[in-house]
Design a protein around this motif. Structure first.
Motif, PDB file in Angstrom:
ATOM      1  N   VAL A 218       0.836  -1.202   0.000  1.00  0.00           N
ATOM      2  CA  VAL A 218       0.000   0.000   0.000  1.00  0.00           C
ATOM      3  C   VAL A 218       0.873   1.257   0.000  1.00  0.00           C
ATOM      4  N   PHE A 219       1.992   1.198   0.724  1.00  0.00           N
ATOM      5  CA  PHE A 219       2.906   2.342   0.752  1.00  0.00           C
ATOM      6  C   PHE A 219       3.439   2.643  -0.647  1.00  0.00           C
ATOM      7  N   VAL A 220       3.815   1.603  -1.378  1.00  0.00           N
ATOM      8  CA  VAL A 220       4.302   1.806  -2.747  1.00  0.00           C
ATOM      9  C   VAL A 220       3.203   2.385  -3.627  1.00  0.00           C
ATOM     10  N   ALA A 221       1.983   1.834  -3.515  1.00  0.00           N
ATOM     11  CA  ALA A 221       0.871   2.346  -4.315  1.00  0.00           C
ATOM     12  C   ALA A 221       0.596   3.813  -4.013  1.00  0.00           C
ATOM     13  N   ALA A 222       0.766   4.202  -2.735  1.00  0.00           N
ATOM     14  CA  ALA A 222       0.483   5.578  -2.327  1.00  0.00           C
ATOM     15  C   ALA A 222       1.554   6.555  -2.775  1.00  0.00           C
ATOM     16  N   THR A 223       2.764   6.088  -2.983  1.00  0.00           N
ATOM     17  CA  THR A 223       3.857   6.996  -3.338  1.00  0.00           C
ATOM     18  C   THR A 223       4.090   7.106  -4.842  1.00  0.00           C
TER      19      THR A 223
ATOM     20  N   LEU B  82      -1.158  -7.139 -13.823  1.00  0.00           N
ATOM     21  CA  LEU B  82      -2.298  -6.230 -13.854  1.00  0.00           C
ATOM     22  C   LEU B  82      -2.021  -5.023 -14.750  1.00  0.00           C
ATOM     23  N   GLY B  83      -0.779  -4.532 -14.730  1.00  0.00           N
ATOM     24  CA  GLY B  83      -0.457  -3.352 -15.517  1.00  0.00           C
ATOM     25  C   GLY B  83      -0.281  -3.630 -16.996  1.00  0.00           C
ATOM     26  N   ASP B  84       0.510  -4.653 -17.324  1.00  0.00           N
ATOM     27  CA  ASP B  84       0.858  -4.910 -18.730  1.00  0.00           C
ATOM     28  C   ASP B  84      -0.153  -5.784 -19.463  1.00  0.00           C
ATOM     29  N   VAL B  85      -0.725  -6.783 -18.766  1.00  0.00           N
ATOM     30  CA  VAL B  85      -1.641  -7.719 -19.428  1.00  0.00           C
ATOM     31  C   VAL B  85      -3.091  -7.251 -19.326  1.00  0.00           C
ATOM     32  N   LEU B  86      -3.502  -6.839 -18.114  1.00  0.00           N
ATOM     33  CA  LEU B  86      -4.894  -6.419 -17.916  1.00  0.00           C
ATOM     34  C   LEU B  86      -5.069  -4.909 -17.996  1.00  0.00           C
ATOM     35  N   LEU B  87      -3.972  -4.188 -18.279  1.00  0.00           N
ATOM     36  CA  LEU B  87      -4.004  -2.748 -18.573  1.00  0.00           C
ATOM     37  C   LEU B  87      -4.548  -1.900 -17.424  1.00  0.00           C
ATOM     38  N   ALA B  88      -4.189  -2.271 -16.183  1.00  0.00           N
ATOM     39  CA  ALA B  88      -4.583  -1.473 -15.019  1.00  0.00           C
ATOM     40  C   ALA B  88      -3.734  -0.214 -14.928  1.00  0.00           C
ATOM     41  N   ALA B  89      -4.252   0.820 -14.261  1.00  0.00           N
ATOM     42  CA  ALA B  89      -3.510   2.060 -14.048  1.00  0.00           C
ATOM     43  C   ALA B  89      -2.327   1.795 -13.117  1.00  0.00           C
ATOM     44  N   ALA B  90      -1.315   2.659 -13.185  1.00  0.00           N
ATOM     45  CA  ALA B  90      -0.098   2.475 -12.388  1.00  0.00           C
ATOM     46  C   ALA B  90      -0.400   2.467 -10.899  1.00  0.00           C
ATOM     47  N   SER B  91      -1.374   3.256 -10.468  1.00  0.00           N
ATOM     48  CA  SER B  91      -1.713   3.304  -9.045  1.00  0.00           C
ATOM     49  C   SER B  91      -2.566   2.117  -8.614  1.00  0.00           C
ATOM     50  N   PHE B  92      -3.206   1.436  -9.594  1.00  0.00           N
ATOM     51  CA  PHE B  92      -4.060   0.281  -9.294  1.00  0.00           C
ATOM     52  C   PHE B  92      -3.266  -1.018  -9.255  1.00  0.00           C
ATOM     53  N   ALA B  93      -2.266  -1.139 -10.117  1.00  0.00           N
ATOM     54  CA  ALA B  93      -1.565  -2.414 -10.302  1.00  0.00           C
ATOM     55  C   ALA B  93      -0.976  -2.995  -9.014  1.00  0.00           C
ATOM     56  N   PRO B  94      -0.341  -2.202  -8.121  1.00  0.00           N
ATOM     57  CA  PRO B  94       0.206  -2.800  -6.897  1.00  0.00           C
ATOM     58  C   PRO B  94      -0.853  -3.337  -5.946  1.00  0.00           C
ATOM     59  N   LEU B  95      -2.123  -2.971  -6.149  1.00  0.00           N
ATOM     60  CA  LEU B  95      -3.175  -3.405  -5.240  1.00  0.00           C
ATOM     61  C   LEU B  95      -3.506  -4.886  -5.398  1.00  0.00           C
ATOM     62  N   GLY B  96      -3.094  -5.504  -6.512  1.00  0.00           N
ATOM     63  CA  GLY B  96      -3.284  -6.946  -6.652  1.00  0.00           C
ATOM     64  C   GLY B  96      -2.521  -7.694  -5.581  1.00  0.00           C
ATOM     65  N   TYR B  97      -1.274  -7.287  -5.367  1.00  0.00           N
ATOM     66  CA  TYR B  97      -0.467  -7.909  -4.322  1.00  0.00           C
ATOM     67  C   TYR B  97      -1.028  -7.571  -2.950  1.00  0.00           C
ATOM     68  N   ALA B  98      -1.499  -6.330  -2.775  1.00  0.00           N
ATOM     69  CA  ALA B  98      -2.087  -5.943  -1.494  1.00  0.00           C
ATOM     70  C   ALA B  98      -3.340  -6.767  -1.192  1.00  0.00           C
ATOM     71  N   ALA B  99      -4.168  -7.015  -2.223  1.00  0.00           N
ATOM     72  CA  ALA B  99      -5.371  -7.829  -2.025  1.00  0.00           C
ATOM     73  C   ALA B  99      -5.007  -9.260  -1.652  1.00  0.00           C
ATOM     74  N   TYR B 100      -4.008  -9.800  -2.340  1.00  0.00           N
ATOM     75  CA  TYR B 100      -3.519 -11.151  -2.024  1.00  0.00           C
ATOM     76  C   TYR B 100      -3.047 -11.228  -0.579  1.00  0.00           C
ATOM     77  N   LEU B 101      -2.276 -10.237  -0.159  1.00  0.00           N
ATOM     78  CA  LEU B 101      -1.749 -10.252   1.200  1.00  0.00           C
ATOM     79  C   LEU B 101      -2.842 -10.047   2.236  1.00  0.00           C
ATOM     80  N   THR B 102      -3.863  -9.270   1.899  1.00  0.00           N
ATOM     81  CA  THR B 102      -4.953  -9.036   2.851  1.00  0.00           C
ATOM     82  C   THR B 102      -5.700 -10.324   3.165  1.00  0.00           C
TER      83      THR B 102
END
Length: 413
Positions: free
Chosen positions: A153-158, A250-270
């Motif tokens: 989340v810190f990476v996504a926020a920065t 998420l970013g390259d294959v599913l074309l998510a925004a740069a701020s959205f892509a790290p949230l896949g890992y955050a969701a997995y960890l949650t």
């Protein structure tokens, strides 16, 4: 654990939980910054794959170092503290590396620290669990998940919100967290009493013995260790594939925004955190086999959803479902390892930890290699197959019943 004599174990439990969390935070800041490294140095997925391979190989070296240090008077407490400090040093190098070659050097040092920390956290956790006399391992891994969520989340926020290089900001934050965790572990970590010679070297550990031609039998049941190793490999194939490639997927294959892509890992960890918080009570209620098999099936279902995802939100949901199942697999394998050779748990854990990096190579490198030649979508099929195998073989992983009577791995359910 209410008497004064229990205070050292309680303090050690808190300190080692902080060690798990510090490792999780630093690890997440590194892996969710891979997309930023690609932009900073102009590298591609193939070069990222080589870096991941190098980290895995050096982590195996770190595990060997951990095994040797654990046999000295400092024990696994020093293994974990020194490993966290090594990770902190390496992350600083990666944060300020002016060229890709320096970054690669930083990642090599990081790999050594990673191996020491992975072995040290499990050694400490197994020893503390033995002192408490009840299942604690999934709770320790929950602390790792908390740290990982905070890091992701810190990476996504920065990303895009700092006046300087966001990768450097995230990694330097990871350094600070790792150093603080190291201080706590070195001060309050569990001190295991082991026989040490006058020259400071531990006496030979018969747990390492391999049966010889004379019919002697080593303490460690190697068949059971290999079986647990299969579970560890399967988990880390899936976990490393998700932690290394989810942001890029998420970013390259599913074309998510740069701020959205790290949230896949955050969701997995949650969801991994949720499964680990529930894991110890579920093991005490239903036994290791039931929890392990259910977790494997849920994890495989989540990965199937990732592969079939038509867009970013479906991919995010797939990573979340995967975490809900996969989170319990590794801690239950290491928990079982602690029962295999009482008095020699550090030696067993060190050897089982090597399987971690076999899985990491397959998850980070093989999945990346498939992605480089075709699509990361197909790369995620690899962990699905292995996790299904764990579900099928779960009955042979043994169970700890509510009565507290241990049945070693390799026994029937």
């Amino acid at each position: 654990m209410s008497d004064p004599a229990a205070q050292p174990a309680r303090r050690a439990r808190i300190a080692v939980s902080a060690g798990f969390a510090g490792q999780g935070f630093a690890y997440a800041t590194v892996l969710t910054s891979l997309e930023g490294f690609k932009d900073r140095y102009g590298i591609d997925d193939g070069q990222v794959t080589l870096v991941v391979l190098g980290v895995c190989l050096m982590a195996a070296v770190g595990t060997v170092v951990a095994d040797r240090v654990a046999r000295t008077a400092g024990g696994s407490r020093v293994v974990l503290g020194a490993g966290l400090l090594t990770v902190a040093t390496a992350v600083v190098v990666a944060a300020v590396a002016p060229v890709f070659a320096v970054l690669a050097l930083g990642f090599a040092v990081y790999g050594i620290g990673l191996g020491m920390v992975d072995a040290g956290t499990n050694m400490q956790a197994v020893a503390i669990q033995r002192e408490y006399g009840r299942s604690l391992l999934t709770g320790f891994y929950a602390s790792w998940s908390v740290g990982g969520i905070a890091g992701a989340v810190f990476v996504a926020a920065t990303v895009g919100r700092t006046p300087t290089d966001p990768v450097a900001v995230a990694l330097l934050a990871g350094t600070l967290v790792a150093v603080l965790a190291a201080v706590g572990v070195l001060r309050a970590g569990w001190r295991v009493t082991i026989p040490v010679r006058a020259d400071g070297v531990a006496t030979p550990d018969e747990a390492l013995a391999v049966p010889g031609s004379g019919g002697g039998k080593g303490v460690v049941p190697w068949g059971a260790v290999l079986l647990l190793g299969l579970g560890v490999v399967a988990f880390y194939v899936a976990d490393t594939a998700i932690s290394t490639w989810s942001t890029i997927y998420l970013g390259d294959v599913l074309l998510a925004a740069a701020s959205f892509a790290p949230l896949g890992y955050a969701a997995y960890l949650t969801t991994t955190l949720a499964s680990r918080l529930a894991g110890d009570p579920l093991v005490r209620r239903w036994g290791r086999v039931v929890v392990l098999r259910t977790g494997a099936l849920v994890g495989a279902a989540g990965l199937v959803l990732v592969v079939l995802a038509p867009g970013p939100w479906a991919g995010l949901a797939g990573f979340a479902v995967a975490g809900a199942g996969l989170g319990v697999i590794a801690p239950l394998c290491f928990s079982a390892a602690g029962d295999l050779a009482p008095g020699h748990a550090d030696a067993v854990v060190a050897r089982l930890n090597v399987f971690n990096y076999v899985g990491a190579v397959l998850g980070g490198v093989l999945v990346g290699a498939i992605g480089s030649t075709s699509s990361l979508q197909y790369g995620f099929v690899v962990p699905i197959v292995l996790i299904v195998v764990v579900a099928v073989l779960a009955g042979r992983f043994g169970v700890t019943r509510r009565t507290g009577t241990p049945v070693t791995a390799g026994a029937g359910a």
